[in-house]
Design a protein around this motif. Structure first.
Motif, short mmCIF file in Angstrom:
data_model
loop_
_atom_site.label_atom_id
_atom_site.label_comp_id
_atom_site.label_asym_id
_atom_site.label_seq_id
_atom_site.Cartn_x
_atom_site.Cartn_y
_atom_site.Cartn_z
N PRO A 63 0.82 -1.21 0.00
CA PRO A 63 0.00 0.00 0.00
C PRO A 63 0.85 1.26 0.00
CG PRO A 63 -0.22 -1.20 2.09
CD PRO A 63 0.81 -1.92 1.27
N GLN A 64 0.20 2.40 -0.32
CA GLN A 64 0.93 3.67 -0.35
C GLN A 64 1.55 3.94 1.03
OE1 GLN A 64 -1.88 6.27 -2.44
NE2 GLN A 64 -0.18 7.41 -3.29
N GLN A 65 0.80 3.65 2.10
CA GLN A 65 1.37 3.76 3.45
C GLN A 65 1.05 2.50 4.23
OE1 GLN A 65 -0.74 7.16 3.60
NE2 GLN A 65 1.00 8.45 3.07
N ARG A 66 2.06 1.69 4.44
CA ARG A 66 1.81 0.44 5.15
C ARG A 66 2.00 0.65 6.66
NH1 ARG A 66 2.26 -4.95 3.86
NH2 ARG A 66 3.44 -4.52 1.98
N PRO A 67 0.99 0.25 7.43
CA PRO A 67 1.20 0.33 8.87
C PRO A 67 2.00 -0.89 9.34
CG PRO A 67 -1.07 -0.32 8.38
CD PRO A 67 -0.32 -0.29 7.08
N LEU A 68 3.21 -0.65 9.80
CA LEU A 68 3.99 -1.73 10.41
C LEU A 68 3.96 -1.49 11.92
CD1 LEU A 68 7.10 -1.66 8.03
CD2 LEU A 68 5.40 -3.48 8.17
N TYR A 69 4.19 -2.52 12.70
CA TYR A 69 4.20 -2.33 14.17
C TYR A 69 5.47 -1.58 14.55
CZ TYR A 69 0.28 -5.52 14.34
OH TYR A 69 -0.94 -6.09 14.16
N PRO A 70 5.34 -0.33 15.03
CA PRO A 70 6.54 0.48 15.26
C PRO A 70 7.41 -0.04 16.40
CG PRO A 70 4.58 1.65 16.03
CD PRO A 70 4.10 0.41 15.34
N ASP A 71 6.80 -0.73 17.38
CA ASP A 71 7.58 -1.18 18.54
C ASP A 71 8.26 -2.52 18.32
OD1 ASP A 71 6.72 1.06 19.82
OD2 ASP A 71 4.95 0.08 20.68
N LEU A 72 7.91 -3.19 17.23
CA LEU A 72 8.54 -4.49 16.95
C LEU A 72 9.80 -4.28 16.11
CD1 LEU A 72 5.53 -6.82 15.98
CD2 LEU A 72 6.54 -6.42 18.23
N THR A 73 10.66 -5.29 16.13
CA THR A 73 11.84 -5.22 15.26
C THR A 73 11.41 -5.51 13.83
OG1 THR A 73 12.35 -7.57 15.41
CG2 THR A 73 13.34 -6.13 17.10
N VAL A 74 12.31 -5.23 12.90
CA VAL A 74 12.06 -5.51 11.49
C VAL A 74 11.73 -6.99 11.32
CG1 VAL A 74 13.26 -5.71 9.28
CG2 VAL A 74 13.42 -3.59 10.60
N GLU A 75 12.53 -7.84 11.94
CA GLU A 75 12.33 -9.27 11.81
C GLU A 75 10.95 -9.69 12.34
OE1 GLU A 75 15.32 -11.70 13.64
OE2 GLU A 75 14.78 -13.39 12.36
N GLU A 76 10.55 -9.12 13.47
CA GLU A 76 9.24 -9.48 14.05
C GLU A 76 8.10 -9.06 13.13
OE1 GLU A 76 10.60 -9.36 18.75
OE2 GLU A 76 9.95 -7.52 17.77
N ASN A 77 8.25 -7.89 12.50
CA ASN A 77 7.22 -7.47 11.54
C ASN A 77 7.14 -8.46 10.38
OD1 ASN A 77 5.55 -4.97 11.88
ND2 ASN A 77 7.55 -4.13 12.47
N LEU A 78 8.31 -8.88 9.88
CA LEU A 78 8.33 -9.83 8.77
C LEU A 78 7.73 -11.18 9.20
CD1 LEU A 78 11.78 -8.86 7.28
CD2 LEU A 78 9.61 -8.78 6.04
N GLU A 79 8.00 -11.55 10.43
CA GLU A 79 7.44 -12.81 10.95
C GLU A 79 5.92 -12.73 10.99
OE1 GLU A 79 11.20 -14.15 13.80
OE2 GLU A 79 9.36 -13.37 14.71
N PHE A 80 5.44 -11.55 11.37
CA PHE A 80 3.98 -11.35 11.42
C PHE A 80 3.37 -11.58 10.03
CE2 PHE A 80 0.48 -8.38 10.58
CZ PHE A 80 -0.47 -8.89 11.45
N TYR A 81 3.97 -10.97 9.00
CA TYR A 81 3.43 -11.13 7.64
C TYR A 81 3.57 -12.58 7.16
CZ TYR A 81 2.08 -6.39 6.88
OH TYR A 81 1.40 -5.21 6.95
N ALA A 82 4.70 -13.20 7.47
CA ALA A 82 4.90 -14.60 7.08
C ALA A 82 3.80 -15.45 7.70
CB ALA A 82 6.27 -15.08 7.52
N GLY A 83 3.50 -15.17 8.97
CA GLY A 83 2.47 -15.92 9.71
C GLY A 83 1.11 -15.80 9.04
#
Ligand SMILES: Nc1ncnc2c1ncn2[C@@H]1O[C@H](COP(=O)(O)OP(=O)(O)OP(=O)(O)O)[C@@H](O)[C@H]1O
Ligand SMILES: [Mg+2]
Length: 309
Positions: free
Chosen positions: A95-115
């Motif tokens: 998306p034009q602006q993706r909401p990622l979890y700001p308090d999580l690490t990059v890896e944790e955000n990627l894990e969330f999407y993988a999940g």
């Protein structure tokens, strides 16, 4: 292919990633899509172009099943929109602006999407390493996402989109805020994906980027005005090559050319002549004997400006 909505039939399977006819969408009294068609073949990079507010993001969200159409037909990877869940795991949306979890690490955000796509364990670790490498941010894996720079955040957003190895990617202005070197590598990567048979739909307002795409779909006033290669779009906009010449007696020479039906503009001792057939360039040069000249190719930006009014 028959264009009339009434006898329109779904084309051969596997030919198109996205195909739509007569798509309409209004937000209360605002009519955004007014009977739009779209034809996006598989295995191409396809740029959606159009002025701000012309409905590019709306169309992408619709293809993802995030916005409902009012009427019309859309097939995504051969499935009608109301059965989009069947192909959902093969789609990737940035998306034009993706909401990622700001308090999580990059890896944790990627894990969330993988999940979200059911990718776990060994496969997940492999995939995260791979997508971080694509965006050249392997070293940010442990950083807190909210502390990343704007461009890095955007790159992680692309990494999240790639996590499920999608067959159809919808990237809404993916290169905004990205430095030129990274941008170059993104485009190389998009081209490779298309060469592998994946389909990459992109929006951008940077014309040099649109020019790199196999196809451009130009949206205006709620409709698809043209869908073709960038070169064809320039022709569609009626743009011609321009011969730029520095001449003596410009007034007299301009009159001669105008008499022959050529479109000429003068600026001091410079003449700008629109030339439809390349074969005429030599002839005009021989007769005008300019002291200096240049042939200026029309740009996609010229086409955009012309088609936007
Ligand atoms: N959920 C919504 N509710 C109300 N209006 C909306 C909604 N989503 C989009 N719009 C409106 O629809 C129109 C098209 O918006 P859209 O975001 O699709 O344009 P765009 O072509 O992506 O523009 P840009 O180039 O600025 O990104 C705009 O006028 C926008 O305000
Ligand atoms: Mg948009």
């Amino acid at each position: 292919m028959p264009m009339g909505a009434s006898h329109w039939q779904m084309p051969e399977k596997d030919e198109y990633a996205v195909i739509g006819r007569g798509i309409t969408k209004s937000f209360e009294s605002l009519h955004v899509l007014k009977g739009m068609s779209v034809n996006i073949p598989r295995g191409v990079t396809y740029c959606l172009l159009g002025p701000n507010g012309s409905g590019k993001t709306t169309l992408m969200r619709m293809i993802m099943g995030l916005v409902k159409k009012d009427s019309g037909e859309i097939y995504v990877l051969d499935e009608p929109l109301d059965r989009i869940s069947r192909v959902y795991s093969r789609l990737g949306y940035m998306p034009q602006q993706r909401p990622l979890y700001p308090d999580l690490t990059v890896e944790e955000n990627l894990e969330f999407y993988a999940g979200l796509y059911g990718i776990r364990g060994h496969k997940m670790a492999e995939k995260i390493a791979e997508v971080l490498q694509v965006v050249d941010l392997s070293q940010t894996r442990d950083r807190i996402t909210g502390m990343l720079s704007g461009g890095m955040y955007q790159r992680i957003s692309l990494a999240c989109t790639l996590i499920n190895s999608p067959d159809l990617l919808l990237l809404d202005e993916p290169t905004v805020g990205i430095d030129p070197v990274t941008k170059q590598s993104f485009w190389g990567y998009f081209r490779n994906l298309a060469a592998e048979g994946k389909t990459v739909i992109i929006t951008t307002h940077i014309m040099e980027e649109a020019e790199r795409c196999d196809m451009v779909g130009f949206m205006r006033d709620g409709r698809m005005l043209a869908e073709s290669s960038p070169d064809e779009l320039k022709k569609f906009a009626g743009l011609k090559k321009q011969l730029k010449m520095k001449v003596e007696d410009p007034e007299q020479k301009m009159a001669l050319l105008v008499k022959e039906g050529l479109e000429v503009r003068r600026d001091g001792d410079m003449l700008f002549v629109d030339i439809a057939e390349a074969s005429r360039i030599r002839e005009v040069l021989d007769r005008m004997k300019p002291t200096d000249f240049d042939v200026v190719e029309p740009t996609l930006e010229n086409a955009f400006l012309k088609l936007s009014v």
